[in-house]
Design a protein around this motif. Structure first.
Motif, PDB file in Angstrom:
ATOM      1  N   CYS A   1     -22.473 -19.308 -47.243  1.00 22.10           N
ATOM      2  CA  CYS A   1     -21.902 -17.968 -47.107  1.00 22.10           C
ATOM      3  C   CYS A   1     -21.361 -17.691 -45.706  1.00 22.10           C
ATOM      4  N   GLY A   2     -21.616 -18.605 -44.742  1.00 18.17           N
ATOM      5  CA  GLY A   2     -21.051 -18.446 -43.409  1.00 18.17           C
ATOM      6  C   GLY A   2     -21.602 -17.274 -42.629  1.00 18.17           C
TER       7      GLY A   2
ATOM      8  N   THR B   1     -26.850  -7.591 -45.472  1.00 20.43           N
ATOM      9  CA  THR B   1     -25.712  -6.737 -45.794  1.00 20.43           C
ATOM     10  C   THR B   1     -24.638  -7.486 -46.580  1.00 20.43           C
ATOM     11  N   TYR B   2     -24.930  -8.698 -47.010  1.00 22.62           N
ATOM     12  CA  TYR B   2     -24.024  -9.453 -47.869  1.00 22.62           C
ATOM     13  C   TYR B   2     -24.264  -9.074 -49.331  1.00 22.62           C
TER      14      TYR B   2
ATOM     15  N   SER C   1     -17.920 -11.552 -53.379  1.00 24.00           N
ATOM     16  CA  SER C   1     -18.520 -12.628 -52.590  1.00 24.00           C
ATOM     17  C   SER C   1     -17.459 -13.601 -52.097  1.00 24.00           C
ATOM     18  N   MET C   2     -16.509 -13.941 -52.955  1.00 29.02           N
ATOM     19  CA  MET C   2     -15.474 -14.885 -52.575  1.00 29.02           C
ATOM     20  C   MET C   2     -14.563 -14.302 -51.490  1.00 29.02           C
ATOM     21  N   ARG C   3     -14.229 -13.033 -51.621  1.00 24.90           N
ATOM     22  CA  ARG C   3     -13.393 -12.373 -50.617  1.00 24.90           C
ATOM     23  C   ARG C   3     -14.101 -12.346 -49.265  1.00 24.90           C
TER      24      ARG C   3
ATOM     25  N   CYS D   1     -17.614 -22.222 -52.960  1.00 25.38           N
ATOM     26  CA  CYS D   1     -18.426 -21.006 -53.003  1.00 25.38           C
ATOM     27  C   CYS D   1     -19.339 -21.060 -54.228  1.00 25.38           C
ATOM     28  N   PRO D   2     -20.648 -20.914 -54.040  1.00 26.59           N
ATOM     29  CA  PRO D   2     -21.554 -20.984 -55.175  1.00 26.59           C
ATOM     30  C   PRO D   2     -21.528 -19.732 -56.049  1.00 26.59           C
TER      31      PRO D   2
END
Length: 314
Positions: free
Chosen positions: A156-157, A130-131, A240-242, A233-234
């Motif tokens: 991505c944690g 879901t990412y 994605s960054m948020r 962050c890749p």
């Protein structure tokens, strides 16, 4: 107390202790089974009977209430230490310890990356991701599929786990298991908890990504003046960054307990479950928490769990 432990085609008849560790912050659940070597004559006798890759099932419990399957996985290695034999086991992610071909992938989403490595190692596993995360470039070099999953998790944690033939990748706390009820008067043996308020835990999370032209894009969340945490962050797209920043902030800021509770085998509890804490002495401190990790121990001294609390859910 009772147990049923199967390794390969064998059922263990003697046991010193078992320790099972489950964590949302580690890829694989692990189990260590310690056997009294003297009962098996020589380590060689065991090593001839069971081998790396043998299936392992661990069921623990009490005769009055029955056995519960605490672990399923594979034998990773056999160690001899101080006269004991230790069987180190890993859950189904053991199947991802297979080498991949070197590759450089451009503009690849997480879902497509995961599906690609699953196909390459020949597993019939589905993906639930879901990412909305996209890598501008992802390099695979001298790596296993397990290495790729570890890199993804670190960057991505996310919570990554394999369950019932599905590889899951979700934001922390997005998918929650069963709810477990604990009361300080009845089923908590000991507690190592500190109650903290979000206003006392101020953080400024900065996520940085390198753009193709060499410039750096930053995204910040949190409180200016708070403890600074910088994350590489890749992926440089804003979504994605948020997500990466908000995920890290959520893990660190909430009104509630930090720490762990010690319990018995009942109720069952696994990493990713939720824990409802009842505290009759301090009702305002009651709440529902995400479970970060669970360590289950079983020996002649008894069965117990250490439940590590994560962020507060409600």
């Amino acid at each position: 107390m009772a147990y049923d432990i199967q390794v390969g085609g064998y059922q263990l008849g003697m046991l010193d202790k078992v320790e099972i560790h489950s964590s949302v912050e580690l890829l694989a659940d692990t189990a260590k089974i310690t056997l009294p070597a003297a009962e098996y004559n020589k380590a060689l006798d065991v090593e001839e009977a069971i081998h790396r890759g043998d299936e392992v099932t661990i069921r623990l419990g009490y005769e009055e209430t029955g056995l519960v399957t605490e672990f399923r996985g594979y034998l990773q290695r056999i160690d001899t230490d101080n006269g004991d034999l230790t069987l180190t086991c890993e859950d189904d992610l053991f199947l991802f310890r297979k080498p991949l071909k070197d590759a450089v992938l451009s503009k690849v989403t997480l879902s497509s990356l995961l599906s690609r490595i699953i196909r390459e190692i020949g597993l019939s596993v589905k993906v639930s991701c879901t990412y909305s995360w996209t890598y501008s470039k992802f390099v695979i070099k001298s790596a296993t599929a397990f290495d790729v999953l570890k890199k993804v998790q670190e960057e991505c944690g996310a919570d990554i786990y394999l369950k019932d033939g599905v590889l899951h990748l979700h934001a922390p706390g997005e998918h929650i298991g069963k709810e477990r009820l604990y009361d300080f008067r009845y089923n908590i043996e000991a507690a190592d908890l500190t109650y903290r308020k979000a206003e006392d835990k101020k953080y400024l999370i900065t996520v940085r990504a390198l753009l193709p032209d060499g410039k750096v894009r930053e995204f910040e969340v949190g409180t200016p003046g708070g403890d600074k945490i910088t994350i590489k962050c890749p992926s440089s797209d804003e979504v994605s960054m948020r997500l990466r920043a908000e995920t890290e902030l959520r893990r660190r800021t909430f009104d509630g307990y930090d720490g762990s509770i010690d319990t018995w085998l009942i109720p069952e509890c696994q990493a990713g479950d939720s824990v409802e804490l009842h505290d009759p002495d301090y009702p305002h401190k009651e709440g529902n928490y995400f479970v970060r990790s669970v360590t289950t121990e079983f020996s002649e001294e008894g069965g117990k769990r250490k439940v590590q609390l994560g962020f507060r859910l409600s």
